[in-house]
Write a protein that holds these residues in place. Structure first.
Motif, PDB file in Angstrom:
ATOM      1  N   GLU A 279      -2.036  -4.555  -7.193  1.00  0.00           N
ATOM      2  CA  GLU A 279      -1.709  -3.219  -7.171  1.00  0.00           C
ATOM      3  C   GLU A 279      -0.602  -3.291  -5.962  1.00  0.00           C
ATOM      4  O   GLU A 279       0.538  -2.391  -6.009  1.00  0.00           O
ATOM      5  N   GLN A 280      -0.810  -3.788  -4.922  1.00  0.00           N
ATOM      6  CA  GLN A 280       0.070  -3.795  -3.608  1.00  0.00           C
ATOM      7  C   GLN A 280       1.450  -4.194  -4.119  1.00  0.00           C
ATOM      8  O   GLN A 280       2.446  -3.756  -3.668  1.00  0.00           O
ATOM      9  N   GLN A 281       1.459  -5.468  -4.659  1.00  0.00           N
ATOM     10  CA  GLN A 281       2.613  -6.059  -5.189  1.00  0.00           C
ATOM     11  C   GLN A 281       3.256  -5.082  -6.025  1.00  0.00           C
ATOM     12  O   GLN A 281       4.742  -5.138  -6.010  1.00  0.00           O
ATOM     13  N   ALA A 282       2.518  -4.717  -6.968  1.00  0.00           N
ATOM     14  CA  ALA A 282       3.293  -3.695  -7.736  1.00  0.00           C
ATOM     15  C   ALA A 282       4.108  -2.395  -7.300  1.00  0.00           C
ATOM     16  O   ALA A 282       5.096  -2.044  -7.501  1.00  0.00           O
ATOM     17  N   ARG A 283       3.247  -1.932  -6.179  1.00  0.00           N
ATOM     18  CA  ARG A 283       4.073  -0.626  -5.421  1.00  0.00           C
ATOM     19  C   ARG A 283       5.121  -0.991  -4.825  1.00  0.00           C
ATOM     20  O   ARG A 283       6.046  -0.335  -4.657  1.00  0.00           O
ATOM     21  N   ILE A 284       4.987  -2.112  -4.082  1.00  0.00           N
ATOM     22  CA  ILE A 284       6.175  -2.822  -3.202  1.00  0.00           C
ATOM     23  C   ILE A 284       7.303  -2.927  -4.079  1.00  0.00           C
ATOM     24  O   ILE A 284       8.438  -2.450  -3.931  1.00  0.00           O
ATOM     25  N   GLY A 285       6.801  -3.483  -5.135  1.00  0.00           N
ATOM     26  CA  GLY A 285       8.039  -3.801  -6.234  1.00  0.00           C
ATOM     27  C   GLY A 285       8.947  -2.636  -6.518  1.00  0.00           C
ATOM     28  O   GLY A 285      10.053  -2.660  -6.777  1.00  0.00           O
ATOM     29  N   ARG A 334       2.333   3.937   3.624  1.00  0.00           N
ATOM     30  CA  ARG A 334       1.132   4.494   4.346  1.00  0.00           C
ATOM     31  C   ARG A 334      -0.169   4.066   3.496  1.00  0.00           C
ATOM     32  O   ARG A 334      -1.449   3.860   3.761  1.00  0.00           O
ATOM     33  N   ALA A 335       0.129   4.383   1.977  1.00  0.00           N
ATOM     34  CA  ALA A 335      -1.161   4.322   0.994  1.00  0.00           C
ATOM     35  C   ALA A 335      -1.359   2.666   0.781  1.00  0.00           C
ATOM     36  O   ALA A 335      -2.568   2.180   0.666  1.00  0.00           O
ATOM     37  N   ILE A 336      -0.022   1.925   0.784  1.00  0.00           N
ATOM     38  CA  ILE A 336      -0.132   0.456   0.552  1.00  0.00           C
ATOM     39  C   ILE A 336      -0.779  -0.267   1.634  1.00  0.00           C
ATOM     40  O   ILE A 336      -1.746  -1.043   1.436  1.00  0.00           O
ATOM     41  N   LEU A 337      -0.627   0.292   2.762  1.00  0.00           N
ATOM     42  CA  LEU A 337      -1.202  -0.451   4.076  1.00  0.00           C
ATOM     43  C   LEU A 337      -1.658   0.408   4.963  1.00  0.00           C
ATOM     44  O   LEU A 337      -0.912   0.842   5.865  1.00  0.00           O
ATOM     45  N   PRO A 338      -2.845   1.005   4.851  1.00  0.00           N
ATOM     46  CA  PRO A 338      -3.531   2.254   5.651  1.00  0.00           C
ATOM     47  C   PRO A 338      -3.513   1.849   7.193  1.00  0.00           C
ATOM     48  O   PRO A 338      -3.961   0.548   7.460  1.00  0.00           O
ATOM     49  N   ALA A 339      -3.070   2.708   7.756  1.00  0.00           N
ATOM     50  CA  ALA A 339      -3.122   2.610   9.214  1.00  0.00           C
ATOM     51  C   ALA A 339      -3.147   3.860  10.142  1.00  0.00           C
ATOM     52  O   ALA A 339      -2.630   4.974   9.596  1.00  0.00           O
ATOM     53  N   VAL A 340      -3.716   4.192  11.303  1.00  0.00           N
ATOM     54  CA  VAL A 340      -3.604   5.299  12.034  1.00  0.00           C
ATOM     55  C   VAL A 340      -2.461   5.334  12.760  1.00  0.00           C
ATOM     56  O   VAL A 340      -1.936   4.267  13.626  1.00  0.00           O
TER      57      VAL A 340
END
Length: 386
Positions: A279-285, A334-340
């Motif tokens: 899912e992360q790969q697809a969203r980055i793509g 932010r959704a792909i890689l959540p962080a504060v």
């Protein structure tokens, strides 16, 4: 060619070689500590020394004639340079307006004296301009400007207040749009442009702080500023035509979709050290695919400008699609890689870059004309085509 034609563009070999030179230069600048890789570097990254080093390489005023200090290089070579600078998050804000639109506008509309006075200094990274268009009640609707220009013995007097004037507190000059004929029946008529010294008597700069606390924008008050005859840029009453010509340069460049690219690069680097899901790969793509499409549209406008065309509608398309993408990229990353988000985190770290991009997000679809205004331009272009 119609208002919606974006012909495919292939970079010539000199542009490809130039890209490698720029990357080598940027690598050296990173070692100097001048590049933080933040989003919106063209807007807030003001570093006169960095601009002068670019100028020494011949990378400011690239398309200007050599007799005015330029280098007579093509639009695609210039595009490669600014694309690499933006992707790196380099601090190019000092010379950005001069190089992007003030210089080309003076070249197109200025007197010979104005060209020889300003263009060589711009190309050398020693003269920086601001935009004096928007006002309190005349942002995207520039025809509503209230700043007045009146003839006086020996020149002009300007009175009014501009708003959102980026860099007015650190730059040298601004090109100001003012109404010079109150009797003109058409509100697009009777407008003129002036070159104003930002340190002239009667000029007063009042800061407007960003959400981050940064001082980039300003109120720019003109309290009866006296100008000589040679301050008029172009023909009296021709300001609207001149301004709309500038907006094609302002709206179509890669800064309209690359402002937040450094955040995407930081996220991908952080993901490289983890187990990445499908899912992360697809969203980055999907983000990268949209970037590629926007780049092709922007390159098409660059070629049209080089050919002497006025691609106003195509520029509006690029800015509408591009600036929406900039904000959506921040939310998607932010959704792909959540962080504060943390503005106090280590400079250049993912949480710090995320905070910086988020705080700048409100401006992406506003500056250079709101998306609502742009869509009106696009709709009228469609009507004319039919």
């Amino acid at each position: 060619m119609t208002s919606f034609d974006f012909p495919p563009v292939a970079l010539p070999e000199p542009a490809r070689r130039l890209r490698e030179e720029v990357r080598d230069f940027l690598a050296a600048e990173r070692r100097r500590g001048t590049i933080m890789g933040r989003a919106d570097s063209w807007f807030t990254g003001w570093d006169a020394g960095f601009s002068r080093r670019l100028a020494e390489r011949g990378w400011i005023g690239m398309t200007l004639p050599k007799r005015y200090g330029g280098h007579e290089r093509g639009a695609l070579e210039r595009y490669v340079v600014i694309e690499e600078l933006l992707a790196a998050g380099a601090p190019v804000g000092a010379h950005w307006i001069s190089d992007r639109q003030a210089g080309p506008s003076i070249l197109r509309n200025g007197t010979e004296r104005q060209k020889t006075r300003f263009l060589p200094e711009m190309a050398a990274g020693r003269c920086f301009f601001s935009i004096g268009m928007s006002e309190e009640h005349a942002g995207s609707d520039l025809a509503s400007v209230r700043t007045r220009g009146e003839r006086v013995p020996g020149g002009w007097r300007l009175t009014g207040t501009k708003k959102w004037t980026g860099g007015a507190h650190v730059n040298d000059y601004a090109i100001v749009l003012a109404r010079t004929d109150e009797a003109a029946g058409d509100r697009h008529a009777g407008l003129s442009q002036f070159i104003v010294d930002l340190r002239a008597p009667g000029v007063r700069i009042e800061p407007i702080k960003l959400l981050s606390g940064e001082h980039t924008f300003n109120y720019f008050h003109l309290d009866g500023v006296e100008l000589g005859e040679d301050a008029l840029l172009g023909a009296e009453g021709d300001g609207w035509r001149q301004v709309t010509g500038e907006l094609a340069w302002e709206r179509s460049g890669p800064e309209r979709f690359l402002s937040t690219l450094p955040l995407l690069v930081a996220a991908v680097r952080k993901l490289a050290g983890t187990t990445v899901t499908g899912e992360q790969q697809a969203r980055i793509g999907r983000l990268v695919a949209r970037l590629h499409a926007l780049r092709q549209l922007s390159l098409g406008v660059a070629m049209a400008l080089q050919a002497g065309q006025s691609p106003d509608v195509r520029a509006a398309v690029v800015k509408d699609l591009g600036t929406r993408f900039e904000g959506e990229l921040v939310n998607e990353v932010r959704a792909i890689l959540p962080a504060v988000p943390d503005p106090a985190a280590t400079p250049g770290s993912y949480p710090e870059l995320l905070a910086f991009a988020l705080m700048h997000s409100p401006a992406y679809t506003l500056r250079g004309g709101t998306n609502e205004i742009l869509r009106g331009i696009i709709a009228r272009g469609g009507e004319n085509r039919s």
